[in-house]
Each structure stands twice: as structure tokens, then as C-alpha cells.
Design an enzyme around this catalytic site. Sequence first.
Site, mmCIF file in Angstrom:
data_model
loop_
_atom_site.group_PDB
_atom_site.id
_atom_site.type_symbol
_atom_site.label_atom_id
_atom_site.label_comp_id
_atom_site.label_asym_id
_atom_site.label_seq_id
_atom_site.Cartn_x
_atom_site.Cartn_y
_atom_site.Cartn_z
ATOM 1 N N ASN A 46 35.471 42.758 35.552
ATOM 2 C CA ASN A 46 36.713 42.703 36.348
ATOM 3 C C ASN A 46 37.525 41.459 35.975
ATOM 4 O O ASN A 46 38.704 41.542 35.629
ATOM 5 C CB ASN A 46 36.407 42.685 37.841
ATOM 6 C CG ASN A 46 35.477 43.797 38.260
ATOM 7 O OD1 ASN A 46 35.400 44.808 37.581
ATOM 8 N ND2 ASN A 46 34.778 43.629 39.364
ATOM 9 N N ASP A 47 36.869 40.307 36.061
ATOM 10 C CA ASP A 47 37.585 39.082 35.702
ATOM 11 C C ASP A 47 37.758 38.963 34.196
ATOM 12 O O ASP A 47 38.794 38.498 33.723
ATOM 13 C CB ASP A 47 36.859 37.849 36.264
ATOM 14 C CG ASP A 47 37.212 37.632 37.717
ATOM 15 O OD1 ASP A 47 38.414 37.731 38.050
ATOM 16 O OD2 ASP A 47 36.307 37.381 38.532
ATOM 17 N N ARG A 58 44.345 41.170 38.267
ATOM 18 C CA ARG A 58 43.642 42.378 38.723
ATOM 19 C C ARG A 58 44.108 42.849 40.092
ATOM 20 O O ARG A 58 43.778 43.946 40.523
ATOM 21 C CB ARG A 58 42.122 42.140 38.722
ATOM 22 C CG ARG A 58 41.639 41.121 39.713
ATOM 23 C CD ARG A 58 40.194 40.717 39.447
ATOM 24 N NE ARG A 58 39.257 41.385 40.319
ATOM 25 C CZ ARG A 58 37.977 41.017 40.456
ATOM 26 N NH1 ARG A 58 37.502 39.998 39.777
ATOM 27 N NH2 ARG A 58 37.185 41.646 41.269
ATOM 28 N N HIS A 74 46.482 52.957 49.933
ATOM 29 C CA HIS A 74 45.075 52.563 49.895
ATOM 30 C C HIS A 74 44.188 53.446 50.752
ATOM 31 O O HIS A 74 43.006 53.603 50.472
ATOM 32 C CB HIS A 74 44.929 51.092 50.264
ATOM 33 C CG HIS A 74 45.253 50.206 49.112
ATOM 34 N ND1 HIS A 74 46.499 49.675 48.931
ATOM 35 C CD2 HIS A 74 44.518 49.832 48.047
ATOM 36 C CE1 HIS A 74 46.506 48.980 47.816
ATOM 37 N NE2 HIS A 74 45.314 49.052 47.254
ATOM 38 N N ARG A 104 26.957 39.390 46.096
ATOM 39 C CA ARG A 104 28.133 38.513 46.151
ATOM 40 C C ARG A 104 28.062 37.677 47.432
ATOM 41 O O ARG A 104 28.536 38.112 48.486
ATOM 42 C CB ARG A 104 29.413 39.353 46.168
ATOM 43 C CG ARG A 104 29.728 40.108 44.878
ATOM 44 C CD ARG A 104 30.981 40.957 45.082
ATOM 45 N NE ARG A 104 31.630 41.341 43.851
ATOM 46 C CZ ARG A 104 31.563 42.568 43.327
ATOM 47 N NH1 ARG A 104 30.869 43.514 43.912
ATOM 48 N NH2 ARG A 104 32.226 42.850 42.211
ATOM 49 N N CYS A 119 27.957 43.997 35.446
ATOM 50 C CA CYS A 119 28.040 44.180 36.899
ATOM 51 C C CYS A 119 29.478 44.389 37.389
ATOM 52 O O CYS A 119 29.714 44.542 38.571
ATOM 53 C CB CYS A 119 27.399 43.004 37.635
ATOM 54 S SG CYS A 119 28.316 41.476 37.433
ATOM 55 N N GLU A 169 32.423 36.308 32.425
ATOM 56 C CA GLU A 169 33.618 36.924 33.021
ATOM 57 C C GLU A 169 34.882 36.150 32.658
ATOM 58 O O GLU A 169 35.944 36.385 33.230
ATOM 59 C CB GLU A 169 33.460 37.067 34.541
ATOM 60 C CG GLU A 169 33.198 35.787 35.294
ATOM 61 C CD GLU A 169 33.093 36.002 36.799
ATOM 62 O OE1 GLU A 169 33.544 37.042 37.308
ATOM 63 O OE2 GLU A 169 32.573 35.092 37.472
ATOM 64 N N ARG A 227 24.244 35.770 43.358
ATOM 65 C CA ARG A 227 25.278 34.936 42.733
ATOM 66 C C ARG A 227 25.668 33.816 43.677
ATOM 67 O O ARG A 227 25.849 34.043 44.882
ATOM 68 C CB ARG A 227 26.502 35.800 42.409
ATOM 69 C CG ARG A 227 27.574 35.016 41.680
ATOM 70 C CD ARG A 227 28.666 35.914 41.164
ATOM 71 N NE ARG A 227 29.496 36.425 42.244
ATOM 72 C CZ ARG A 227 30.483 37.291 42.055
ATOM 73 N NH1 ARG A 227 30.742 37.766 40.856
ATOM 74 N NH2 ARG A 227 31.212 37.709 43.076
HETATM 75 C C1 PEP Z 1 33.647 40.604 37.905
HETATM 76 O O1 PEP Z 1 34.538 39.759 37.826
HETATM 77 O O2 PEP Z 1 33.534 41.564 37.120
HETATM 78 C C2 PEP Z 1 32.640 40.545 38.984
HETATM 79 C C3 PEP Z 1 31.621 41.362 39.050
HETATM 80 O O3 PEP Z 1 32.852 39.615 39.951
HETATM 81 P P1 PEP Z 1 33.901 39.832 41.137
HETATM 82 O O4 PEP Z 1 34.394 41.254 41.063
HETATM 83 O O5 PEP Z 1 33.179 39.533 42.394
HETATM 84 O O6 PEP Z 1 34.967 38.829 40.804
HETATM 85 MG MG MG Z 2 34.421 37.920 38.981
#
Ligand code: PEP
Ligand code: MG
Length: 546
Positions: free
Chosen positions: A457-458, A468, A192, A299, A505, A434, A335
Site C-alpha cells: 500500500n505504502d 493512497r 463508500h 496493526r 501484507c 514499504e 507491528r
Molecule cells: C502497507 O503499507 O502496505 C501496509 C500493510 O501498511 P498499512 O496499510 O497499515 O500502512
Molecule cells: Mg504502510
Amino acid sequence: MEIITGIAASEGYAIGRLYIHLEREEIVVPKKAQDPDWEINRFLQARERACAELGVLYHRAVARVGEHHSSIFKIHLTLLQDQDFFLEVRDDIRENGVTAETAVQEVGHRFFQMFEEMDDDYMKARGADVRDIVSRLLHFLGEERDQEEAAWIPSGTTGILAAEEIMPSQTIRLDGEQVEGVVTRTGSRTSHSAILARSLHIPAITGVGEGFDLLQNGSTVILDGFCGKVIQNPDAEVLLDYQKKMEEYQRQQQVLESYKGMRAVTLDGTVVELCANISHPNDMDEVLDIGADGVGLFRTEFLFMYWGRLPTEEEQFSSYRMVLEQMQGKRVVIRTLDIGADKQVPYLKMEREENPAMGRRSIRFCLENQELFLTQLRALLRAARYGKLSILIPMVVSVEEVLSVRRLLEEAANQLTQEGIPFSQEYELGVMIETPSAAIISDLLAPHVDFFSIGTNDLTQFTVAADRENPHVAALCDARQPAVRRLIEIAVKNAVRCGVQVSVCGEAAADPSLTRFLLSLGVRELSMAPASLLEIRHTIQNLRLP
Ligand code: PEP
Ligand code: MG
């Protein structure tokens, strides 16, 4: 002239004076303790403080290099909270009558060896992570931690840092102005620290092994982060050659700098809003410097981690207000609390679940803990007076959830009216798309909201059923997967058809290979970590839509 080869861990060139930092072995002299319960309690307290500190580091990392590259700190949080680690420490204290420091050192060493002996390179690299958390725990148990990184290179000077190993939490604090490059004896491209160095644009070569012993403090070195070479005391000809290469590379970087403050417009004249993802008002300096078109995702859960306790309504209000005021009328999407799964807030002591990613997290947690949620909603309504606020609900899977939030927003407004506290009802309400559910029923959600924000992402992890956070399924967990693209397409089409604003996003917004796809669908707003914004602006400037 000597050439030492290693792993090209982070691209770029550096030419400078070498500063070798020799690690002080972090050995705790084993000590016996009188009161095991006292020692276990000390360990638990140190762990809690270490978790809070990691929350802060995570937040800083997200601001500098984006969520994706910051996941190491979440991995550290998981390691710190690992039940096996705790049980081994507890048993060591009880059975061998040692201090918490001794137990942490001993158990940490066993975990380190376990990772080192694994065949998989990625898992081997996790040994460094264990060292990092042991060091953090020892610090909070009162042991001296490593020398501050700032002292590695004398202040006021710049140079190339050589170290046996650099931990992720040290990497994120490296000052790119001062540290021109990094060479380490150990490490891999997947460690990392390497990932962070890449995101921070600090050239790095890891895993030089025995070649490290050839390095001389104070010598002049060239670091070639493209092919993993360290050239010590270069000949005049080689030096000149690299000076030219470096100038060319810097010219390319300057092109990106020139995009600061510019609007993103494609060759055919399509304007795209490029917004920033933030997790704390402190991130705003960079956002303003780059000239983002708005804040596309704040966030707020990181505020909750940052304080190490529940932030009061007043504290939340002042954070939200600060961001809204700084954006001077540009849109700010805040959010609501998205905790749970990988984003733990230790002091909330959420119940342990078998499958937290699909558990009582995020909006589900907020709807079950209405007092806490109402505090946030009240703070948001109060802050709405100071700018253009959009409230975003995370992890939505049903229309009922949106209706519940609307009811609670009304309740928050009623409370504020009764208490005579000024607030505004002028805000937009939107949902994160998401979950596959939200994408599939996006036509049903649309009439109840003002905007969609697609969290790739989710959305990706739930669509392809690949965690993830799990490196073993990283290849699957990719927003470019056809199934994810289809869901994005469904959501965007429904948004456009129903007249609902739509943005992206998640990390896909920062992936230049997806920019054309997203814009072609009709997406006109992308939000990402500030570190990625200029590159995407550059991509858009050179793109022609059909
Ligand atoms: C996502 O899930 O794409 C997102 C932007 O929220 P987070 O990465 O904070 O879960
Ligand atoms: Mg998310």
C-alpha cells in the site's frame, strides 16, 4: 410486477420482504447560546469523542472488509479534523451567538451543498460523508442520533432494507445475516457505503431516485445486484428464474466456504502460507474460524486509537499475549506503532505537518518518543513467552533505524531483567518493505533482520507519488504498476538470496490478479484481511506455477 432500476452497487441476489426505513430529518432547532467559549469547548470535546469512535469503527471495518475498503473512516476523520470546518463552526458560534449543535448543523449543511453542487460524481458522493460526521457530532453534543440500525428490520426476521440513504458507519454495522440486501434512493457505485456493502457481500442497489416512491413496505422484492434491478411483486415465472440464479450463485459461494481450514497448495504442490491482518484481539474469532496459517500483520496503532488514550504496558501486554496464545504456536507478526499521516491518534497531539505522509510518522515518531516506544517493546518482550512472536518495524528507510530498534530492544530487556519481570528474547525482528528506499537497499537491510514484510500500500503510493487516500489519483496508485512490481522483485530476490523470510501484507496480497506474479517471484507467505482469505486460497488451489 414492477421493475425499478438503479445503480448496481454491490453484486449478488436477494429475494425477500421489503422494509422501508424512512429517515427522520435530522434538524436541530436553531438555538442561541450565552457563552461562546463554552460552546466552542463543547464542540471540541464532541469532536474528540467522535474521532475516538471513528477509530473504533475503522478498526471494525478493517477486520471485516480490509484496510483498503475501510478508508472511508479515515476520510471521515480528516473531515472531522478539517480546520476550515472548525473555523466556520467557531465563527458561527461567535458571530451569531448560536449553540454548538446549531453551528454544526448549519456549517454541515453548507459543506453538504458544496459537495452536492460539484460535477464530479465521486465528490458529489462525499455529501453523504458530511452528513455522517454531522450526525456523529450531534450525537456527542447530546442530540438523539438515528434510530439504531438493528431496529430497521425487526429482530428475528430477515429482509431487504430500503432507505433514502445509508451512511458508511451504518453500513459497516449491518448484519449480513439479517439484512439480505439494500436499496437506496440516493448514492452511487463509488459511495463508500457501496464499497463497504460489496466487501460485506450484501447485494445493493443505489440511486433508484423516484423509483423509490414506488416501493411498498412489506412487498416481496427481488434484488438483482448484478444489473441494478429491483423487481417488486414478481410474477411466478420471474421468481422461479431468480430462485435458480440465486441457488447457482450460492453454490459458488459455498465452494469458497469449503476452503475453510484448508492449506493453500498450488496444483504443482507449492505450499503457500495464508495469514491474516488484524488490528485488535477481537478480530481473532474470524481468523480462527477461517483457519489462517498465522497472523501476518497486527496493526497495533489501532489499539492506540481504540482506547482513546495511551494504552498501558499491561494493557498492551495482555492484547499481544491473547493473540499469541490463541494462535497456539503459529507465527504472529506484531507491528510496532505505525501512526501519523492517515492514521492519526488525536490525543497524541502530533504536530501538524505540511506533508504528513512523509513526515515524523511511524518508526520516526517512535524513535523520537522513546518512552512511549519502550513501553510497547517491553510489552512485546513480555508477550514473547506465550507464542511465536515476530516484531515488525514499519516505514523503515535505513539500516540505522533497525540498529536503533535493536538497541532499544536491548534496553527494554535490561529494564525488565532489573525489575525481575519475566520476558523472552525468542522473537524474530523484521522490517516492512514499504518505501522505495527499503526495497532498493533490501540487500543492506537483510543481514540485520530475520524477515521482510512487503507493504504494497505504502510502497505503491511512494513509488508512483500518488496519495493512497486521494480518489483522483486512484488509478495511478495501483500495485500492478511496473515500477512497483520491479521494487517487489528486488526485495524478494534479495530476501531469497540472503536467506531472509519474505511475505506480502499490503492489499496486493488480496488481489487474485497478482497472486501468480508474487508466487512466481518466490513469495510463499501472503497476509490479508480475513474477508479476502478464502478467495485467495481458492485462487492458489487452481494455480500451477511454471
Ligand atoms: C502497507 O503499507 O502496505 C501496509 C500493510 O501498511 P498499512 O496499510 O497499515 O500502512
Ligand atoms: Mg504502510
